[in-house]
Motif scaffolding. Sequence first.
Motif, PDB file in Angstrom:
ATOM      1  N   TRP A  72      57.854   3.168   6.716  1.00  0.00           N
ATOM      2  CA  TRP A  72      59.124   3.575   7.306  1.00  0.00           C
ATOM      3  C   TRP A  72      58.984   4.918   8.020  1.00  0.00           C
ATOM      4  N   ILE A  73      59.730   5.042   9.129  1.00  0.00           N
ATOM      5  CA  ILE A  73      59.748   6.305   9.874  1.00  0.00           C
ATOM      6  C   ILE A  73      61.198   6.746  10.042  1.00  0.00           C
ATOM      7  N   LEU A  76      62.278   9.640  15.374  1.00  0.00           N
ATOM      8  CA  LEU A  76      61.207   9.741  16.365  1.00  0.00           C
ATOM      9  C   LEU A  76      60.402  11.018  16.113  1.00  0.00           C
ATOM     10  N   GLY A  77      59.084  10.889  16.106  1.00  0.00           N
ATOM     11  CA  GLY A  77      58.251  12.067  15.907  1.00  0.00           C
ATOM     12  C   GLY A  77      57.937  12.328  14.439  1.00  0.00           C
ATOM     13  N   ASP A  78      58.614  11.630  13.537  1.00  0.00           N
ATOM     14  CA  ASP A  78      58.358  11.856  12.108  1.00  0.00           C
ATOM     15  C   ASP A  78      57.137  11.059  11.652  1.00  0.00           C
ATOM     16  N   PRO A  79      56.558  11.464  10.511  1.00  0.00           N
ATOM     17  CA  PRO A  79      55.410  10.705   9.991  1.00  0.00           C
ATOM     18  C   PRO A  79      55.847   9.385   9.354  1.00  0.00           C
ATOM     19  N   ILE A  80      54.874   8.481   9.237  1.00  0.00           N
ATOM     20  CA  ILE A  80      55.129   7.214   8.539  1.00  0.00           C
ATOM     21  C   ILE A  80      55.086   7.472   7.034  1.00  0.00           C
ATOM     22  N   ILE A  81      56.057   6.937   6.290  1.00  0.00           N
ATOM     23  CA  ILE A  81      55.906   6.972   4.828  1.00  0.00           C
ATOM     24  C   ILE A  81      55.593   5.554   4.350  1.00  0.00           C
ATOM     25  N   GLU A  82      54.735   5.485   3.351  1.00  0.00           N
ATOM     26  CA  GLU A  82      54.340   4.171   2.825  1.00  0.00           C
ATOM     27  C   GLU A  82      54.936   3.984   1.448  1.00  0.00           C
ATOM     28  N   ILE A  83      55.500   2.828   1.229  1.00  0.00           N
ATOM     29  CA  ILE A  83      56.143   2.575  -0.074  1.00  0.00           C
ATOM     30  C   ILE A  83      55.738   1.192  -0.578  1.00  0.00           C
ATOM     31  N   PRO A  84      55.144   1.119  -1.774  1.00  0.00           N
ATOM     32  CA  PRO A  84      54.790  -0.183  -2.337  1.00  0.00           C
ATOM     33  C   PRO A  84      56.058  -1.019  -2.539  1.00  0.00           C
ATOM     34  N   ILE A  85      55.942  -2.319  -2.369  1.00  0.00           N
ATOM     35  CA  ILE A  85      57.097  -3.209  -2.459  1.00  0.00           C
ATOM     36  C   ILE A  85      57.909  -2.974  -3.732  1.00  0.00           C
ATOM     37  N   GLU A  86      57.179  -2.824  -4.878  1.00  0.00           N
ATOM     38  CA  GLU A  86      57.899  -2.747  -6.157  1.00  0.00           C
ATOM     39  C   GLU A  86      58.642  -1.413  -6.318  1.00  0.00           C
ATOM     40  N   GLU A  87      58.341  -0.438  -5.448  1.00  0.00           N
ATOM     41  CA  GLU A  87      59.029   0.860  -5.523  1.00  0.00           C
ATOM     42  C   GLU A  87      60.239   0.925  -4.603  1.00  0.00           C
ATOM     43  N   ALA A  88      60.350  -0.037  -3.696  1.00  0.00           N
ATOM     44  CA  ALA A  88      61.281   0.121  -2.574  1.00  0.00           C
ATOM     45  C   ALA A  88      62.754   0.032  -2.954  1.00  0.00           C
ATOM     46  N   LYS A  90      63.874   1.390  -5.780  1.00  0.00           N
ATOM     47  CA  LYS A  90      64.131   2.440  -6.780  1.00  0.00           C
ATOM     48  C   LYS A  90      64.329   3.756  -6.061  1.00  0.00           C
ATOM     49  N   LYS A  91      65.072   4.662  -6.694  1.00  0.00           N
ATOM     50  CA  LYS A  91      65.254   5.999  -6.121  1.00  0.00           C
ATOM     51  C   LYS A  91      63.903   6.675  -5.916  1.00  0.00           C
ATOM     52  N   GLY A  92      63.767   7.459  -4.868  1.00  0.00           N
ATOM     53  CA  GLY A  92      62.484   8.127  -4.651  1.00  0.00           C
ATOM     54  C   GLY A  92      62.552   9.157  -3.545  1.00  0.00           C
ATOM     55  N   CYS A  93      61.392   9.519  -3.032  1.00  0.00           N
ATOM     56  CA  CYS A  93      61.278  10.555  -1.997  1.00  0.00           C
ATOM     57  C   CYS A  93      60.773   9.913  -0.711  1.00  0.00           C
ATOM     58  N   PRO A  94      60.942  10.566   0.440  1.00  0.00           N
ATOM     59  CA  PRO A  94      61.833  11.694   0.674  1.00  0.00           C
ATOM     60  C   PRO A  94      63.294  11.261   0.515  1.00  0.00           C
ATOM     61  N   PHE A  95      64.175  12.265   0.513  1.00  0.00           N
ATOM     62  CA  PHE A  95      65.568  11.966   0.177  1.00  0.00           C
ATOM     63  C   PHE A  95      66.160  10.874   1.076  1.00  0.00           C
ATOM     64  N   TRP A  96      65.893  10.961   2.385  1.00  0.00           N
ATOM     65  CA  TRP A  96      66.526   9.998   3.306  1.00  0.00           C
ATOM     66  C   TRP A  96      66.159   8.558   2.968  1.00  0.00           C
ATOM     67  N   SER A  97      64.968   8.370   2.356  1.00  0.00           N
ATOM     68  CA  SER A  97      64.536   6.995   2.072  1.00  0.00           C
ATOM     69  C   SER A  97      65.457   6.329   1.057  1.00  0.00           C
ATOM     70  N   ASN A  98      66.242   7.143   0.328  1.00  0.00           N
ATOM     71  CA  ASN A  98      67.145   6.559  -0.668  1.00  0.00           C
ATOM     72  C   ASN A  98      68.234   5.689  -0.050  1.00  0.00           C
ATOM     73  N   TYR A  99      68.585   5.984   1.183  1.00  0.00           N
ATOM     74  CA  TYR A  99      69.581   5.135   1.848  1.00  0.00           C
ATOM     75  C   TYR A  99      69.002   3.738   2.085  1.00  0.00           C
ATOM     76  N   VAL A 100      67.716   3.688   2.417  1.00  0.00           N
ATOM     77  CA  VAL A 100      67.060   2.391   2.618  1.00  0.00           C
ATOM     78  C   VAL A 100      66.827   1.726   1.258  1.00  0.00           C
ATOM     79  N   ARG A 101      66.328   2.502   0.318  1.00  0.00           N
ATOM     80  CA  ARG A 101      66.058   1.962  -1.022  1.00  0.00           C
ATOM     81  C   ARG A 101      67.330   1.374  -1.627  1.00  0.00           C
ATOM     82  N   GLY A 102      68.429   2.117  -1.462  1.00  0.00           N
ATOM     83  CA  GLY A 102      69.714   1.659  -2.013  1.00  0.00           C
ATOM     84  C   GLY A 102      70.131   0.344  -1.391  1.00  0.00           C
TER      85      GLY A 102
END
Length: 392
Positions: A72-73, A76-88, A90-102
């Motif tokens: 996930w990015i 624009l211009g941000d780095p790619i973050i990698e998240i294993p399927i089983e973690e996706a 669950k709450k985690g980092c970076p903070f913005w990813s929680n909107y996707v995780r949720g």
Amino acid sequence: MDLEEREINVDTISPYFEQYFGHSPTVIAAAPGRVNLIGDHTDYNNGFVLPMALNNVNVVAIAPSPTGKHRWIGGLGDPIIEIPIEEASKKGCPFWSNYVRGMIYMLEQRGAVIPAVDMLIDSNVPRGGGLSSSAAFEMAVGTALAAFCGIEITPTECALMGQATEHQFANVPCGIMDQFISANGIEDNAIMLDCKDLSYKLIPMTDPSISVLVIDSAVKHSLADGGYAARRKNCEDACSVLGIESLREANIDMLKANKEKLGKLSYIRARHVVGENARVHSFAQAVAKSDWESAGIAMRGSHASLRDDFEVSCAEVDTLVTLCDTIPMAASIYGARMTGGGFGGSIVALVKSNDVEQVAKEIIEDYRQALGIETSYLITRAGAGARVIFQA
Ligand code: GLA
């Protein structure tokens, strides 16, 4: 922050997606931010709100990931973050990813099976501007992922999933207004929503002589830092004293009769909610008759109440609202108020269309002179709600 006008669409996001991931997106969805014309801090009291969707949107492009992991990015211009399927989910980092995780979690609860996806997010909804950038994000993610997995969800279901994401993944005990309007917005209409049963009425905003002006105070607001939750608690406390389920059921006589028992804080908080619900109705009636003077009176009353009784404004936002009464072009402004959760963010004003550019420039300039803060504005029509804009 800038109230950006940079256009984002299928053609702007796809090349970036291809550059990052080396393949094309298969689904792209867009969801708007919102400006609330009137009715703040009423939604979580089962009350009434009257927001409209903006043309500023959050856009989410996705495709199956060939890596077996989510990539996930956040922008624009941000780095790619990698998240294993089983973690996706669950709450985690970076903070913005929680909107996707949720949203993934909420979709899985409804039976969706979500494989690893490559996802790029772009947005021209200003962050921290009180224009619901996070609701736009949730609705864009939900809409894109639902289309991607072939699961049917209604806009209102998507909105409820977004609200649950805020509660469970972002620690914001928000009401339903922002997600509801981002999901259900209709071009050229505001929506008067009854937050008790989510029934609503369209409020056409098509009078060409009137423009909606949004001005950013440039004070970033965060609803996760306690003030918002404290206001909710004040309202719940008032309900316990009054023996009612929500402040929707209160009226001013009931409050006066229980003034001592309520104590000052609960009394003024509840007085805001009761008055604000009534102002939403007056505003809707005024707009239906193109009685902009009366609509403006309701907006002014709303601001005063949010400032004095609910205490969610701030000096900078108050300065902007005061300037709407004192600039040379003040006669062209029907009414202005803070919009959204408060503690910073933006104001909204109804202004004569012929003068709106000039009014905006005067306010921005006087604000700069008064407080030394550079800021920006947006003149906007009511936009459409969340939608899939591309599917391969
Ligand atoms: C924020 C919340 C909404 C609503 C407003 C205040 O935007 O997300 O649910 O409570 O504040 O009206």
